[in-house]
Enzyme design. Structure first.
Site, short mmCIF file in Angstrom:
data_model
loop_
_atom_site.label_atom_id
_atom_site.label_comp_id
_atom_site.label_asym_id
_atom_site.label_seq_id
_atom_site.Cartn_x
_atom_site.Cartn_y
_atom_site.Cartn_z
NE ARG A 144 -6.06 -3.88 10.94
CZ ARG A 144 -6.35 -3.94 9.64
NH1 ARG A 144 -6.51 -2.83 8.94
NH2 ARG A 144 -6.50 -5.10 9.04
CG ASP A 190 9.21 -0.58 5.50
OD1 ASP A 190 9.71 -1.52 6.14
OD2 ASP A 190 8.13 -0.69 4.89
CD GLU A 215 -11.67 -0.05 12.82
OE1 GLU A 215 -10.95 0.93 12.53
OE2 GLU A 215 -11.90 -0.99 12.04
CG ASP A 225 -10.57 3.96 5.99
OD1 ASP A 225 -11.76 4.33 5.89
OD2 ASP A 225 -10.18 2.84 5.60
CG HIS A 230 -11.65 -0.41 8.40
ND1 HIS A 230 -11.05 -0.93 9.53
CD2 HIS A 230 -10.93 -0.90 7.36
CE1 HIS A 230 -10.05 -1.70 9.18
NE2 HIS A 230 -9.95 -1.70 7.86
N PRO A 255 1.86 -2.23 9.50
CG PRO A 255 2.91 -4.29 9.81
CD PRO A 255 3.10 -2.95 9.19
CB ILE A 313 -0.97 -0.01 1.20
CG1 ILE A 313 -1.93 -1.20 1.09
CG2 ILE A 313 -1.75 1.30 1.29
CD1 ILE A 313 -2.77 -1.48 2.32
P1 NAI Z 1 2.65 -4.95 3.69
O1 NAI Z 1 2.97 -6.09 4.59
O2 NAI Z 1 2.81 -5.10 2.22
O3 NAI Z 1 3.51 -3.66 4.13
C1 NAI Z 1 3.69 -3.27 5.46
C2 NAI Z 1 5.04 -2.58 5.52
O4 NAI Z 1 5.17 -2.01 6.82
C3 NAI Z 1 6.22 -3.52 5.29
O5 NAI Z 1 7.08 -3.02 4.29
C4 NAI Z 1 6.91 -3.55 6.66
O6 NAI Z 1 8.32 -3.71 6.56
C5 NAI Z 1 6.53 -2.18 7.19
N1 NAI Z 1 6.71 -2.06 8.63
C6 NAI Z 1 6.68 -3.05 9.56
N2 NAI Z 1 6.97 -2.53 10.77
C7 NAI Z 1 7.16 -1.21 10.59
C8 NAI Z 1 7.51 -0.14 11.46
N3 NAI Z 1 7.72 -0.35 12.76
N4 NAI Z 1 7.63 1.09 10.94
C9 NAI Z 1 7.45 1.32 9.61
N5 NAI Z 1 7.14 0.35 8.74
C10 NAI Z 1 7.00 -0.90 9.23
O7 NAI Z 1 1.15 -4.52 4.07
P2 NAI Z 1 0.15 -3.67 3.19
O8 NAI Z 1 -0.65 -4.57 2.33
O9 NAI Z 1 0.86 -2.52 2.57
O10 NAI Z 1 -0.84 -3.14 4.34
C11 NAI Z 1 -0.38 -2.28 5.36
C12 NAI Z 1 -1.43 -2.20 6.44
O11 NAI Z 1 -2.57 -1.52 5.92
C13 NAI Z 1 -1.98 -3.57 6.89
O12 NAI Z 1 -1.17 -4.16 7.89
C14 NAI Z 1 -3.33 -3.21 7.43
O13 NAI Z 1 -3.22 -2.94 8.80
C15 NAI Z 1 -3.70 -1.92 6.68
N6 NAI Z 1 -4.83 -2.12 5.77
C16 NAI Z 1 -5.91 -1.27 5.87
C17 NAI Z 1 -7.00 -1.42 5.04
C18 NAI Z 1 -8.17 -0.49 5.07
O14 NAI Z 1 -9.24 -0.84 4.54
N7 NAI Z 1 -8.05 0.70 5.66
C19 NAI Z 1 -7.06 -2.54 4.09
C20 NAI Z 1 -5.84 -3.32 3.99
C21 NAI Z 1 -4.79 -3.12 4.85
#
Ligand code: NAI
Length: 334
Positions: free
Chosen positions: A236, A176, A265, A260, A297, A208, A157
């Site tokens: 989140r 990251d 929530e 969002d 959300h 995450p 994302i």
């Molecule tokens: P992803 O796993 O592809 O990317 C998450 C990134 O965060 C990774 O590159 C990871 O290294 C990084 N990360 C981990 N710990 C960290 C830290 N302490 N500081 C900075 N970066 C850190 O996950 P994706 O698909 O990009 O999703 C990210 C988050 O978005 C999900 O975990 C979920 O909580 C949220 N999400 C929200 C949605 C919504 O409808 N609002 C829908 C889908 C996901």
């Protein structure tokens, strides 16, 4: 396989039924409107798999009930899995599958929608024009071009957000622990978190929720930010300490807030609460600020994302049924 599908809405049924049919209709999907908790877990008795969403409680007590009732697979309809006690799942012999990827563009585009709406005050302009008020007082925005945007978490994302904003001509700062080399190609640069917080005009969160990121944006982080900063959270809710952010809004340190997701929530989002009294005073306070824009959300809520979630969920169920394994197994150390 018999599957108990918790927290279902009509749109979930639509997309899951279509994906199941496309896969030969091999699963019996039992749709439940109830969220999953220890109390509702007995509804899944006899179901080999349970399908759950972001605010379902997959904690140890609920998992113990599910395991005793014959469940062997937890199929999450989400990418995030902070609501699952993975250690308990492993100990109880429950496999956990999720949807690691489904149109990251859905959430990325929604994040940018929040940014642009807040900047150009579309939410206020909409209400004004409908009341015949065409005054521009208070609607002044800024060009996105040339602004520094700090992206916290450059996974799927975060990188999709980087791609959109590089097209806008923004300067991209990122933090990251696992950098993506693709960011440099977009003209971005990795920095440490304090540099991002102090250098960005807009901060957008895409990491995450983990013990390390819980309340990552607290009072100390807010203190480091530029006066008038814009903060966007579509990751989140608990990544942000809401009390610290409210203090930042009151002092004017935070100039714009787009959410969002919200720490508390559950029990609020995804439901029509319009005829009820909101009991959460912190959330109610957030709603009073003119420079706060909250959506419930809905980042994932596009046709493409729902098709992707349904397709992968059905594939996860089928793979498990055929092989006893899951494609995207989560373990306690993940
Ligand atoms: P992803 O796993 O592809 O990317 C998450 C990134 O965060 C990774 O590159 C990871 O290294 C990084 N990360 C981990 N710990 C960290 C830290 N302490 N500081 C900075 N970066 C850190 O996950 P994706 O698909 O990009 O999703 C990210 C988050 O978005 C999900 O975990 C979920 O909580 C949220 N999400 C929200 C949605 C919504 O409808 N609002 C829908 C889908 C996901």
């Amino acid at each position: 396989m018999k599957v108990a599908v918790f927290s279902t809405k009509p749109y979930d049924r639509l997309f899951l039924d279509a994906a199941n049919e496309a896969d030969g209709g091999r699963h019996q999907l039992h749709y439940l409107a109830a969220g999953l908790t220890e109390q509702t877990a007995p509804l899944a008795n006899g179901a080999g798999a349970v399908c759950a969403f972001v605010n379902d409680h997959l904690d140890r007590p609920a998992l113990e009930v599910l395991a005793a009732g014959g469940t062997r697979l937890l199929a999450l309809r989400s990418a995030g899995y902070n609501n699952v006690d993975l250690k308990a799942a492993n100990e109880l012999g429950l496999s956990v599958a999720r949807v690691p990827s489904y149109s990251p563009h859905a959430i990325a585009e929604h994040s940018v929608a929040l940014m642009l709406s807040l900047n150009r005050k579309i939410h206020r302009a909409y209400a004004r024009v409908r009341e015949g008020n065409f005054s521009l007082e208070g609607l002044l925005g800024f060009d996105m071009r040339g602004r520094a945007v700090g992206i916290v978490g450059t996974g799927q994302i975060g990188m999709a957000v980087a791609g959109i904003l590089s097209g806008f001509g923004c300067r991209l700062l990122a933090y990251d622990p696992a950098p993506d080399p693709g960011l440099t190609a977009l003209g971005g640069r990795y920095v440490e978190l304090p540099e991002l917080l102090s250098g960005a005009d807009v901060i957008t969160l895409h990491c995450p929720l983990t013990p390390a990121t819980r309340h990552m944006i607290g009072a100390d982080a807010v203190a480091m930010m530029k006066p008038g900063v814009m903060l966007i959270n579509t990751s989140r809710g608990a990544v942000v300490d809401t009390a610290a952010v409210i203090a930042g809004l009151k002092s004017g340190k935070i100039g714009y807030l787009g959410l969002d997701v919200y720490e508390e929530e559950e029990g609020l989002f995804f439901e029509d609460m319009s005829a009820k009294m909101i009991q959460d005073d912190v959330f109610a306070r957030l709603l009073t600020f003119p420079n706060v824009l909250i959506t419930g959300h809905q980042g994932f809520f596009t046709k493409e994302a729902l098709e992707g979630i349904a397709r992968t969920t059905i594939a996860n169920l089928s793979t498990f049924e055929q092989s006893g394994r899951v494609a995207h197994q989560l373990s306690a150390v993940a």
